[in-house]
Design an enzyme around this catalytic site. Structure first.
Site, PDB file in Angstrom:
ATOM      1  N   ARG A  40      37.905  29.039 -23.975  1.00 33.78           N
ATOM      2  CA  ARG A  40      37.868  28.842 -22.658  1.00 33.78           C
ATOM      3  C   ARG A  40      36.767  29.910 -21.787  1.00 33.78           C
ATOM      4  O   ARG A  40      37.308  30.051 -20.621  1.00 33.78           O
ATOM      5  CB  ARG A  40      39.083  28.699 -21.898  1.00 33.78           C
ATOM      6  CG  ARG A  40      39.876  27.359 -22.534  1.00 33.78           C
ATOM      7  CD  ARG A  40      39.340  26.056 -21.669  1.00 33.78           C
ATOM      8  NE  ARG A  40      39.824  24.848 -21.886  1.00 33.78           N
ATOM      9  CZ  ARG A  40      40.958  24.393 -21.777  1.00 33.78           C
ATOM     10  NH1 ARG A  40      41.630  24.975 -20.758  1.00 33.78           N
ATOM     11  NH2 ARG A  40      41.487  23.315 -22.116  1.00 33.78           N
ATOM     12  N   ARG A  44      36.792  28.173 -15.101  1.00 37.18           N
ATOM     13  CA  ARG A  44      36.997  28.518 -13.889  1.00 37.18           C
ATOM     14  C   ARG A  44      37.206  29.863 -13.759  1.00 37.18           C
ATOM     15  O   ARG A  44      37.308  30.632 -12.234  1.00 37.18           O
ATOM     16  CB  ARG A  44      38.398  27.755 -13.340  1.00 37.18           C
ATOM     17  CG  ARG A  44      37.980  26.344 -13.156  1.00 37.18           C
ATOM     18  CD  ARG A  44      39.201  25.579 -12.860  1.00 37.18           C
ATOM     19  NE  ARG A  44      39.856  25.280 -14.277  1.00 37.18           N
ATOM     20  CZ  ARG A  44      41.127  24.745 -14.465  1.00 37.18           C
ATOM     21  NH1 ARG A  44      41.636  24.086 -13.623  1.00 37.18           N
ATOM     22  NH2 ARG A  44      41.637  24.790 -15.625  1.00 37.18           N
ATOM     23  N   ARG A  53      30.037  23.751 -10.513  1.00 38.44           N
ATOM     24  CA  ARG A  53      30.767  22.398 -10.584  1.00 38.44           C
ATOM     25  C   ARG A  53      31.186  21.797  -9.464  1.00 38.44           C
ATOM     26  O   ARG A  53      31.521  20.796  -9.140  1.00 38.44           O
ATOM     27  CB  ARG A  53      31.939  22.693 -11.212  1.00 38.44           C
ATOM     28  CG  ARG A  53      32.119  22.886 -12.980  1.00 38.44           C
ATOM     29  CD  ARG A  53      31.910  21.539 -13.295  1.00 38.44           C
ATOM     30  NE  ARG A  53      32.824  20.469 -12.864  1.00 38.44           N
ATOM     31  CZ  ARG A  53      34.176  20.407 -12.894  1.00 38.44           C
ATOM     32  NH1 ARG A  53      34.571  20.983 -13.772  1.00 38.44           N
ATOM     33  NH2 ARG A  53      34.875  19.419 -12.428  1.00 38.44           N
ATOM     34  N   ASP A  89      34.662  18.897 -23.844  1.00 44.73           N
ATOM     35  CA  ASP A  89      36.016  18.779 -23.815  1.00 44.73           C
ATOM     36  C   ASP A  89      36.314  17.877 -25.216  1.00 44.73           C
ATOM     37  O   ASP A  89      35.694  17.241 -25.334  1.00 44.73           O
ATOM     38  CB  ASP A  89      36.581  18.303 -22.525  1.00 44.73           C
ATOM     39  CG  ASP A  89      38.039  18.603 -22.289  1.00 44.73           C
ATOM     40  OD1 ASP A  89      38.595  19.271 -21.979  1.00 44.73           O
ATOM     41  OD2 ASP A  89      38.863  17.649 -22.708  1.00 44.73           O
ATOM     42  N   TYR A 164      47.479  13.026 -26.484  1.00 48.29           N
ATOM     43  CA  TYR A 164      47.139  12.684 -25.210  1.00 48.29           C
ATOM     44  C   TYR A 164      47.123  10.829 -25.078  1.00 48.29           C
ATOM     45  O   TYR A 164      47.440  10.332 -24.461  1.00 48.29           O
ATOM     46  CB  TYR A 164      45.669  13.237 -24.802  1.00 48.29           C
ATOM     47  CG  TYR A 164      45.591  14.703 -24.469  1.00 48.29           C
ATOM     48  CD1 TYR A 164      46.318  15.088 -23.378  1.00 48.29           C
ATOM     49  CD2 TYR A 164      45.253  15.559 -25.387  1.00 48.29           C
ATOM     50  CE1 TYR A 164      46.304  16.531 -22.906  1.00 48.29           C
ATOM     51  CE2 TYR A 164      45.321  16.939 -25.028  1.00 48.29           C
ATOM     52  CZ  TYR A 164      45.811  17.331 -23.707  1.00 48.29           C
ATOM     53  OH  TYR A 164      45.965  18.704 -23.691  1.00 48.29           O
TER      54      TYR A 164
END
Ligand code: CP3
Length: 354
Positions: A40, A44, A53, A89, A164
């Site tokens: 990652r 962010r 973004r 992702d 998920y």
């Protein structure tokens, strides 16, 4: 290494990345300077990411080759890490296969409807290779700029995807998926086979377009017993990996809280194993038999601690890593969004000088 199925202009074939520290380390050949990158690292924690973004949904950014490439390169330019990881992702291939999935900020992947019954699974469609064109284009743009720095392609392992799909969104214990494998083994088999094929195709597209290594994320495998992992999960991780083994790039396999599963995770066909921060790195190396290259395992919680505390911890990780044939320094899991990016740059310099 046999790369007959890679194009002649692939970075592993034409000499750009084959001798890079990360690729050497994944193959068990310890380079003079210990390499480092961060799970990652794109995201962010970087102001330049947040700026880029604005106004673009996560999955739209993943499917825009110009954006995915630029975001992939941002942490490489800023931190001088030894590898870039393709910005995408694990749910992107599900979306490309027609699954109604979105990524909700602060939450994660959320499905329009969970996929649990035999009928739900039977309705899943295969992933058409043409749908992967934006992924290949994003990778190609990226490696054209990376020179001798390898790009790592990645995919979610079938169990983490199933966690998920079956739940319909993020969950704490992935209980419904863990029930399904016992309650309805035929539906589980069909779902996991579909997931392995879709995620394997996503990984293959990245490697063919220029990625020099592959990381299979089974982030949530740590919720499984070794018996469940071996019987109901490992065969499908193996199936996913079988989509790329003919390409000859190294594969690293990572999960969170997988101290009891490390050997089994290696056995699905990994060249190197990622270890999270719940066990000391040298203990993980020992559990793997001492002959497997490892990746890890700086505690992400210490990124916000005073530098002296973090520095001592990073040096300890590097030292413990010397028990393995080779070591790629990384975090035990991803960079927290609130991380000061300068701290990551400092870690890179420290690891390179250690
Ligand atoms: O730099 C990199 O590591 C590459 C990019 C990357 C992302 N997701 C970008 C992303 C990678 C390798 C992933 C994989 C991924 N996605 C995993 C496996 C790795 C892991 O962390 O265990 C998992 C479990 C997911 C599912 C997922 N996607 C989660 C849990 C989240 C976080 C939700 C949130 O907002 O906290 C996402 C969204 C996501 N994937 C973001 C990024 C940069 C945040 C989206 C945003 O910027 O708005």
């Amino acid at each position: 290494m046999n790369h007959v199925n890679l194009p002649a202009e692939h970075p592993l074939v034409d000499g750009r990345t084959a001798a890079s520290p990360v690729i050497r380390a994944y193959r068990g050949d310890r380079p003079p300077v210990t390499p480092v990158w961060f799970m990652r690292q794109a995201g962010r924690s970087l102001p330049e990411y947040r700026a880029l973004r604005v106004g673009t949904a996560m999955l739209d950014a993943c499917l825009d080759p110009e954006l995915s490439s630029e975001i992939t390169l941002q942490p490489w330019r800023r931190h001088a890490v030894d590898a870039a990881i393709f910005f995408s992702d694990i749910v992107v291939p599900l979306k490309l296969a027609g699954v109604d999935v979105d990524i909700v900020a602060g939450r994660g992947p959320v499905l329009g409807a969970p996929i649990r019954s035999a009928a739900d699974v039977a309705a899943l469609r295969p992933l058409h290779p043409d749908a992967l064109a934006p992924i290949g284009a994003g990778v190609a743009r990226t490696v054209a700029q990376l020179g001798s720095t390898p790009l790592i392609g990645f995919a979610g392992a079938p169990f983490t995807l199933a966690a998920y799909l079956v739940e319909g969104g993020p969950s704490k214990d992935h209980l419904r998926a863990r029930t399904l494998m016992h309650a309805d083994p035929a539906t589980w088999h069909a779902l996991m086979t579909w997931a392995a094929d879709v995620t394997g195709a996503f990984l293959r597209a990245q490697i063919l377009a220029g990625a020099s290594a592959a990381q299979l994320f089974d982030s949530w495998a740590g919720s499984l017993s070794l018996a469940d992992y071996t019987a109901h999960v490992a065969p499908y991780s193996k199936l996913a990996i079988s989509h790329v083994t003919d390409l000859g790039m190294p594969i690293v396999h990572f999960g969170v809280g997988t101290g009891e599963l490390l050997g089994a995770m290696r056995d699905v066909g990994a060249d190197a194993v990622g270890i999270d921060d719940r066990i000391p790195l040298d203990e993980g190396i020992r559990r793997l038999g001492g002959n497997v290259p490892v990746q890890g395992n700086i505690n992400p919680a210490l990124l916000a601690a005073p530098w002296e505390v973090l520095e001592a911890h990073v040096l300890d990780v590097v030292e413990r890593g010397r028990a393995a044939p080779a070591h790629v320094v990384n975090l035990g899991h991803g960079v927290p969004p609130e991380t000061d990016p300068d701290v990551l740059s400092r870690i890179v310099a420290l690891v390179h000088s250690a």
